[in-house]
Design a protein around this motif. Structure first.
Motif, PDB file in Angstrom:
ATOM      1  N   VAL A 115      67.882  71.002  23.350  1.00  0.00           N
ATOM      2  CA  VAL A 115      66.740  71.929  22.753  1.00  0.00           C
ATOM      3  C   VAL A 115      66.734  71.900  21.157  1.00  0.00           C
ATOM      4  CG1 VAL A 115      68.209  73.912  22.857  1.00  0.00           C
ATOM      5  CG2 VAL A 115      65.776  74.205  22.806  1.00  0.00           C
ATOM      6  N   SER A 159      72.448  84.025  27.175  1.00  0.00           N
ATOM      7  CA  SER A 159      73.224  82.703  26.908  1.00  0.00           C
ATOM      8  C   SER A 159      72.206  81.521  27.326  1.00  0.00           C
ATOM      9  CB  SER A 159      74.358  82.423  27.934  1.00  0.00           C
ATOM     10  OG  SER A 159      75.336  83.632  27.552  1.00  0.00           O
ATOM     11  N   ILE A 160      72.180  80.595  26.215  1.00  0.00           N
ATOM     12  CA  ILE A 160      71.378  79.377  26.799  1.00  0.00           C
ATOM     13  C   ILE A 160      72.179  78.128  26.647  1.00  0.00           C
ATOM     14  CG2 ILE A 160      69.382  78.016  25.681  1.00  0.00           C
ATOM     15  CD1 ILE A 160      68.068  80.179  24.716  1.00  0.00           C
ATOM     16  N   TYR A 161      72.080  77.299  27.527  1.00  0.00           N
ATOM     17  CA  TYR A 161      72.788  76.044  27.631  1.00  0.00           C
ATOM     18  C   TYR A 161      71.998  75.041  27.794  1.00  0.00           C
ATOM     19  CZ  TYR A 161      76.135  79.658  29.259  1.00  0.00           C
ATOM     20  OH  TYR A 161      76.905  80.670  29.403  1.00  0.00           O
ATOM     21  N   SER A 162      71.985  73.861  26.623  1.00  0.00           N
ATOM     22  CA  SER A 162      71.172  72.843  26.675  1.00  0.00           C
ATOM     23  C   SER A 162      71.932  71.651  26.030  1.00  0.00           C
ATOM     24  CB  SER A 162      69.937  73.279  25.954  1.00  0.00           C
ATOM     25  OG  SER A 162      69.005  72.057  25.765  1.00  0.00           O
ATOM     26  N   THR A 221      73.675  78.714  15.694  1.00  0.00           N
ATOM     27  CA  THR A 221      73.937  77.742  16.382  1.00  0.00           C
ATOM     28  C   THR A 221      75.051  77.041  15.495  1.00  0.00           C
ATOM     29  OG1 THR A 221      72.559  75.986  15.770  1.00  0.00           O
ATOM     30  CG2 THR A 221      72.095  77.615  17.539  1.00  0.00           C
ATOM     31  N   ARG A 239      69.711  77.732  31.684  1.00  0.00           N
ATOM     32  CA  ARG A 239      70.212  76.297  31.620  1.00  0.00           C
ATOM     33  C   ARG A 239      68.822  75.165  31.592  1.00  0.00           C
ATOM     34  NH1 ARG A 239      75.851  76.175  32.520  1.00  0.00           N
ATOM     35  NH2 ARG A 239      76.575  78.064  33.326  1.00  0.00           N
ATOM     36  N   VAL A 258      72.760  78.848  21.059  1.00  0.00           N
ATOM     37  CA  VAL A 258      72.803  77.787  22.216  1.00  0.00           C
ATOM     38  C   VAL A 258      74.302  77.243  22.369  1.00  0.00           C
ATOM     39  CG1 VAL A 258      71.846  75.644  22.870  1.00  0.00           C
ATOM     40  CG2 VAL A 258      70.492  77.239  21.730  1.00  0.00           C
ATOM     41  N   THR A 259      74.480  77.084  23.551  1.00  0.00           N
ATOM     42  CA  THR A 259      75.835  76.416  23.976  1.00  0.00           C
ATOM     43  C   THR A 259      75.450  75.002  24.179  1.00  0.00           C
ATOM     44  OG1 THR A 259      76.984  78.483  24.854  1.00  0.00           O
ATOM     45  CG2 THR A 259      77.791  76.299  25.351  1.00  0.00           C
ATOM     46  N   ASN A 260      76.113  73.986  23.426  1.00  0.00           N
ATOM     47  CA  ASN A 260      75.924  72.559  23.676  1.00  0.00           C
ATOM     48  C   ASN A 260      76.551  72.169  25.078  1.00  0.00           C
ATOM     49  OD1 ASN A 260      75.164  69.889  23.465  1.00  0.00           O
ATOM     50  ND2 ASN A 260      76.435  69.507  21.439  1.00  0.00           N
ATOM     51  N   LEU A 269      68.537  73.765  14.996  1.00  0.00           N
ATOM     52  CA  LEU A 269      67.829  74.422  15.759  1.00  0.00           C
ATOM     53  C   LEU A 269      66.670  75.073  14.636  1.00  0.00           C
ATOM     54  CD1 LEU A 269      66.877  75.573  18.774  1.00  0.00           C
ATOM     55  CD2 LEU A 269      67.751  77.752  17.770  1.00  0.00           C
TER      56      LEU A 269
END
Length: 218
Positions: A113, A107-110, A155, A88, A130-132, A141
């Motif tokens: 980014v 899982s990346i949350y941002s 993404t 996160r 990436v999850t917005n 990205l």
């Protein structure tokens, strides 16, 4: 090694526009069993308001071959896959990956980014998009791949993908309104060389899925 609980990083003063946080994940293998053991398996890591996050994935002790045994126990650094299940990073602009071990980012949350730069890594990269977390759409990205084999999911905002060396696999988002861009630094970044019997002499060819002709570009 599996850390217990969530890990949160918070700067005492994060008011600047160029804050940097480096997180090192270092595997240690002490078992001569022919397996790459000892990788770091982290759960949730949170770092808010830090513009650049640097992830260093490495191996502190690589398994070596045991003399006098019938099998080869030795490993190479890329066999070790350190992992972060949930990263996160609200407020971050750039995520970089370095080191010789592989890295799995499930899982990346941002909310911000825009750049993922693994060009200094010689391991394999597993990146699931990436999850917005913000109210406004993310920018497209920019992804710079490692010198290993990358497995990347695009993404919803689109991706500018430069896989670099290695046999990379890219699955683009299936939204036909999103324009993705695939680029190559040099022709050898995606190459397949066959002999006269159609056997692969060099197999470093990238694989691309969900490419939309007339929308996406190479």
């Amino acid at each position: 090694f599996v850390p217990h609980g969530d890990i949160k990083f918070k700067l005492k003063d994060a008011s600047g526009a160029s804050d940097v946080l480096t997180i090192s994940l270092i595997a240690f293998d002490g078992l001569p069993d022919g397996e790459a053991n000892g990788a770091v398996q982290a759960g949730t890591i949170e770092a808010t308001g830090i513009e650049t996050i640097k992830l260093h994935s490495a191996v502190g002790n690589i398994e070596v071959d045991v003399p006098g045994t019938p099998k080869t126990e030795s490993s190479v650094a890329a066999d070790y896959v350190n992992a972060i299940s949930h990263l996160r990073i609200d407020g971050s602009k750039t995520l970089t990956v370095t080191g010789s071990a592989s890295l799995d980012l499930n899982s990346i949350y941002s909310d911000s980014v825009a750049t993922f730069d693994a060009s200094a890594s010689t391991g394999d990269i597993y990146f699931s998009g990436v999850t917005n977390t913000g109210a406004t759409p993310l920018a497209r990205l920019s992804y710079l791949g490692s010198r290993g084999d990358d497995q990347v999911v695009g993404t919803g905002a689109g991706i500018v993908f430069q896989g670099n060396a290695g046999r990379d696999t890219l699955t683009l988002d299936d939204d036909t309104s999103v324009a993705d861009i695939i680029s190559f630094a040099k022709a050898g970044d995606s190459i397949l060389v066959l002999d006269s019997g159609n056997h692969a002499l060099v197999d470093e060819m990238d694989t691309l899925s969900n490419f939309e002709s007339g929308v996406d570009k190479i």
